[in-house]
Design a protein around this motif. Sequence first.
Motif, PDB file in Angstrom:
ATOM      1  N   UNK A  27      38.099  19.862  74.220  1.00 44.66           N
ATOM      2  CA  UNK A  27      39.408  19.927  73.195  1.00 44.66           C
ATOM      3  C   UNK A  27      39.438  21.257  73.207  1.00 44.66           C
ATOM      4  N   UNK A  28      40.818  21.447  72.661  1.00 47.41           N
ATOM      5  CA  UNK A  28      41.236  23.095  72.490  1.00 47.41           C
ATOM      6  C   UNK A  28      40.413  23.145  71.444  1.00 47.41           C
ATOM      7  N   UNK A  29      40.304  22.781  69.929  1.00 44.36           N
ATOM      8  CA  UNK A  29      39.874  23.600  69.262  1.00 44.36           C
ATOM      9  C   UNK A  29      37.868  23.964  69.492  1.00 44.36           C
ATOM     10  N   UNK A  30      37.318  23.280  70.713  1.00 41.17           N
ATOM     11  CA  UNK A  30      35.922  23.373  71.022  1.00 41.17           C
ATOM     12  C   UNK A  30      36.021  24.436  71.785  1.00 41.17           C
ATOM     13  N   UNK A  31      36.812  24.099  73.301  1.00 39.21           N
ATOM     14  CA  UNK A  31      36.806  25.515  73.740  1.00 39.21           C
ATOM     15  C   UNK A  31      37.562  26.633  73.034  1.00 39.21           C
ATOM     16  N   UNK A  32      38.588  26.734  72.430  1.00 43.99           N
ATOM     17  CA  UNK A  32      38.430  28.020  71.902  1.00 43.99           C
ATOM     18  C   UNK A  32      37.362  28.814  70.669  1.00 43.99           C
ATOM     19  N   UNK A  33      36.743  28.275  70.100  1.00 48.01           N
ATOM     20  CA  UNK A  33      35.453  28.193  69.628  1.00 48.01           C
ATOM     21  C   UNK A  33      34.409  28.713  70.513  1.00 48.01           C
ATOM     22  N   UNK A  34      34.442  28.345  71.597  1.00 45.20           N
ATOM     23  CA  UNK A  34      33.204  28.393  72.788  1.00 45.20           C
ATOM     24  C   UNK A  34      33.419  29.769  73.684  1.00 45.20           C
ATOM     25  N   UNK A  35      35.368  30.092  73.117  1.00 44.54           N
ATOM     26  CA  UNK A  35      35.591  31.462  73.893  1.00 44.54           C
ATOM     27  C   UNK A  35      35.508  32.985  72.723  1.00 44.54           C
ATOM     28  N   UNK A  36      35.787  32.432  71.767  1.00 44.52           N
ATOM     29  CA  UNK A  36      35.624  32.992  70.764  1.00 44.52           C
ATOM     30  C   UNK A  36      34.168  33.804  70.678  1.00 44.52           C
ATOM     31  N   UNK A  37      33.333  32.599  70.716  1.00 39.57           N
ATOM     32  CA  UNK A  37      31.893  33.304  71.020  1.00 39.57           C
ATOM     33  C   UNK A  37      31.613  33.705  72.208  1.00 39.57           C
ATOM     34  N   UNK A  38      32.302  33.724  73.916  1.00 41.81           N
ATOM     35  CA  UNK A  38      31.794  34.878  74.515  1.00 41.81           C
ATOM     36  C   UNK A  38      32.276  35.958  75.045  1.00 41.81           C
ATOM     37  N   UNK A  39      33.434  36.093  73.877  1.00 46.85           N
ATOM     38  CA  UNK A  39      33.657  37.521  73.241  1.00 46.85           C
ATOM     39  C   UNK A  39      32.963  37.651  72.783  1.00 46.85           C
ATOM     40  N   UNK A  40      32.344  37.175  71.929  1.00 44.81           N
ATOM     41  CA  UNK A  40      30.983  38.035  71.058  1.00 44.81           C
ATOM     42  C   UNK A  40      29.878  38.473  71.807  1.00 44.81           C
ATOM     43  N   UNK A  41      30.178  37.518  72.533  1.00 46.44           N
ATOM     44  CA  UNK A  41      28.458  37.353  73.571  1.00 46.44           C
ATOM     45  C   UNK A  41      28.805  38.933  74.420  1.00 46.44           C
ATOM     46  N   UNK A  42      30.420  39.294  74.550  1.00 47.43           N
ATOM     47  CA  UNK A  42      30.634  40.570  76.120  1.00 47.43           C
ATOM     48  C   UNK A  42      30.100  41.065  75.194  1.00 47.43           C
ATOM     49  N   UNK A  43      31.073  41.396  74.222  1.00 46.38           N
ATOM     50  CA  UNK A  43      30.504  42.787  73.075  1.00 46.38           C
ATOM     51  C   UNK A  43      29.367  43.216  72.568  1.00 46.38           C
ATOM     52  N   UNK A  44      28.210  42.176  72.418  1.00 49.18           N
ATOM     53  CA  UNK A  44      27.075  42.468  72.457  1.00 49.18           C
ATOM     54  C   UNK A  44      26.495  42.913  73.657  1.00 49.18           C
ATOM     55  N   UNK A  45      26.475  42.444  74.847  1.00 49.03           N
ATOM     56  CA  UNK A  45      26.174  42.741  75.785  1.00 49.03           C
ATOM     57  C   UNK A  45      26.584  44.422  76.489  1.00 49.03           C
ATOM     58  N   UNK A  46      27.802  44.179  76.037  1.00 46.71           N
ATOM     59  CA  UNK A  46      28.053  46.409  76.536  1.00 46.71           C
ATOM     60  C   UNK A  46      27.318  46.612  76.099  1.00 46.71           C
ATOM     61  N   UNK A  47      26.706  47.076  74.484  1.00 48.14           N
ATOM     62  CA  UNK A  47      26.763  47.392  74.219  1.00 48.14           C
ATOM     63  C   UNK A  47      24.847  47.626  74.565  1.00 48.14           C
ATOM     64  N   UNK A  48      24.398  46.315  74.384  1.00 48.76           N
ATOM     65  CA  UNK A  48      22.948  46.473  75.278  1.00 48.76           C
ATOM     66  C   UNK A  48      23.290  47.004  76.979  1.00 48.76           C
TER      67      UNK A  48
END
Length: 362
Positions: A72-93
């Motif tokens: 669903x859109x709800x689930x996909x949006x939550x996962x996409x927000x999580x992916x943005x957070x992971x990408x930010x942390x990965x860049x710092x690492x």
Amino acid sequence: MVDVRLPDHLDERCIRHHGPDAERPTVVVHWMRAALRLDENPTFDVARTLAKSLGLPLVVYQAIDERYPHASYRHHRFLLEGAADVAHRAERLGVKHVLHVARNGHREPALLRLAESAAVVVTDLVDLEPWRTWTEAVARVRHVIEVDAHCVLPRPVFGRTADRPFRFKDATKREMKRRMGQPWPRLQVDLAQLPESWMPPFMPVDAAHELRTDGARGMLSECRIDPTVVPVQGMVGGASAGMARWKAYLDEGLSRYHRTRNNAALRQGVSGMSPWLHHGMVAATRLARDAAEHGTKGAEKFLDEMLVFREHAYHHAHDVDRPHAWDRLPDWARASWRRSALVHPARTAMELERGRSYDALW
């Protein structure tokens, strides 16, 4: 199989699937599929340890697929927000993170193509379909190591079901007590870097950009998902949001948990951490450690729910075939379900979705 000795606290969490060797591997792939975080993540630590030992760059590959149940859109949006957070942390690492979102024009076998250039694919242990089948497909291309990043007591260590939760508790309480307060060992490694010219075998998605542009509505409209299930206000995916919620609950609610948990009318009566735990955006080991240090009656009850009922479900699913099937539940559980099932007046799906059931508890 890649012959690298892992530290004991990582090795005990691993299940190895032998696949073909790569003639000239160029990367180690961390297939992030169920533990969507980088901090206190045994899957990430195994992948980094292997990459360091093999002298290869590490690529964190994350995908948002349409084929999970009730997409669903709800689930996909939550996962996409999580992916943005992971990408930010990965860049710092200083780690390469790439995101694939299945959608119109972008349903290629991205992971299989990426695995062809890998020495090994390291991923989160998932005991349910379709993830089991996906693991088998990747293992036909390359070696795969599954890592339990969800449980305090690793499934490869115990991994047995029990007829009732109290029997699981009796069988595991000594190990749980030993583990729940242990700090997670920090891993600091310098990894080989990818060449500037490296590109993944698909068009990667910048999750943060998509969310800033239009809340990712445009891109997600190209996915085969239910668009009528909309996001819940205040529920933001990602480790940062999950840990902020947990820290607030530690300060304001955990000490009362044993008194408030059964009152469904109290929105703050429970931690509300389930979405972040389910997707591995926060570490169960971290929450258990914090609760153990809290030392209140509320924390004691929280640990009972988390280390008995939650972990029992994971170990049950690991131990039995078709864990999702009704006939795999114990007889007492099925009988209890039938006795306690609520009967509601007929409502449309949209009435229930919009909170118009006219039932205060719902």
